[in-house]
Design a protein around this motif. Structure first.
Motif, PDB file in Angstrom:
ATOM      1  N   ILE A  34       0.838  -1.074  -0.130  1.00 23.90           N
ATOM      2  CA  ILE A  34       0.015  -0.052  -0.079  1.00 23.90           C
ATOM      3  C   ILE A  34       0.975   1.183  -0.015  1.00 23.90           C
ATOM      4  N   GLN A  36       0.720   5.262   0.349  1.00 27.55           N
ATOM      5  CA  GLN A  36      -0.226   6.461   0.692  1.00 27.55           C
ATOM      6  C   GLN A  36       0.540   7.627   0.629  1.00 27.55           C
ATOM      7  N   VAL A  37      -0.128   8.618   0.503  1.00 28.97           N
ATOM      8  CA  VAL A  37       0.265   9.969   0.337  1.00 28.97           C
ATOM      9  C   VAL A  37       0.928  10.336   1.699  1.00 28.97           C
ATOM     10  N   ARG A  38       1.957  10.944   1.839  1.00 22.25           N
ATOM     11  CA  ARG A  38       2.695  11.110   2.951  1.00 22.25           C
ATOM     12  C   ARG A  38       2.989  12.682   3.135  1.00 22.25           C
ATOM     13  N   ARG A  84      -3.869   5.415  -8.249  1.00 21.04           N
ATOM     14  CA  ARG A  84      -4.999   6.337  -8.230  1.00 21.04           C
ATOM     15  C   ARG A  84      -4.506   7.433  -8.892  1.00 21.04           C
ATOM     16  N   LEU A  88      -5.292  13.896  -4.117  1.00 19.09           N
ATOM     17  CA  LEU A  88      -5.373  12.775  -3.035  1.00 19.09           C
ATOM     18  C   LEU A  88      -4.737  13.888  -1.898  1.00 19.09           C
ATOM     19  N   GLY A  91      -2.341  10.929   3.555  1.00 14.93           N
ATOM     20  CA  GLY A  91      -3.049   9.436   4.293  1.00 14.93           C
ATOM     21  C   GLY A  91      -3.933   8.655   3.065  1.00 14.93           C
ATOM     22  N   ASP A  92      -4.078   9.306   1.834  1.00 14.38           N
ATOM     23  CA  ASP A  92      -5.159   8.668   0.913  1.00 14.38           C
ATOM     24  C   ASP A  92      -4.220   7.592   0.287  1.00 14.38           C
ATOM     25  N   LEU A  93      -4.725   6.673  -0.196  1.00 16.74           N
ATOM     26  CA  LEU A  93      -4.036   5.314  -0.891  1.00 16.74           C
ATOM     27  C   LEU A  93      -3.732   5.855  -2.295  1.00 16.74           C
ATOM     28  N   ALA A  94      -2.583   5.732  -2.968  1.00 13.88           N
ATOM     29  CA  ALA A  94      -2.113   6.078  -4.291  1.00 13.88           C
ATOM     30  C   ALA A  94      -1.820   4.883  -5.009  1.00 13.88           C
ATOM     31  N   VAL A  96      -1.966   0.412  -4.728  1.00 11.93           N
ATOM     32  CA  VAL A  96      -2.281  -0.846  -4.115  1.00 11.93           C
ATOM     33  C   VAL A  96      -2.076  -1.976  -5.145  1.00 11.93           C
TER      34      VAL A  96
END
Length: 140
Positions: A34, A36-38, A84, A88, A91-94, A96
């Motif tokens: 996963i 995710q945006v940091r 994705r 974003l 915390g959003d998933l970019a 997977v």
């Protein structure tokens, strides 16, 4: 039998959907990545507040070709991968990627190959927003 998928999408990424796509009674190993945006980045001078991902029109085809290539090198795996695009927040998933196989070695190796190739080859760029209101493009 599990089918898997590979896509570039504006929709929220659902880890459960990816897991379901590779689920099969013959698979004893499921490896999940996963991305995710940091809130930070080496290219940012301050805290990152969000990203806009843009993709070349061929991005969907290319991620599919990468998935096919990984399956060709690791024929015993089933995989599901999505990147994705759009806006974003932190915390959003970019990204997977889920890979299933009868054995963990195959699943780990295929997942690593898949993620590295997606990051290196899929024509996706990000506009990165910082807390002070500035922005920069990454990956052009």
């Amino acid at each position: 039998m599990a089918a898997g998928f590979a896509l570039v999408t504006e929709s929220l990424l659902d880890v459960g959907e990816h897991l379901s796509a590779v689920s099969d009674a013959t698979h004893g190993a499921v490896v999940t990545f996963i991305g995710q945006v940091r809130d930070h980045d080496p290219d940012a001078s301050g805290r990152v507040t969000g990203l806009d991902y843009s993709a070349h029109p061929d991005a969907g085809r290319i991620i599919g070709e990468i998935a096919d290539r990984v399956r060709g090198k690791h024929p015993l795996v089933v995989l599901a991968v999505s990147h994705r695009i759009g806006h974003l927040e932190v915390g959003d998933l970019a990204l997977v990627a889920v890979v299933a196989s009868a054995h963990r070695g195959d699943a780990f190796a295929a997942c690593e190959s898949l993620v590295e190739a997606v990051k290196a080859e899929v024509p996706i760029w990000k506009k990165q927003y910082e807390v002070d209101g500035t922005h920069s493009w990454v990956g052009l």
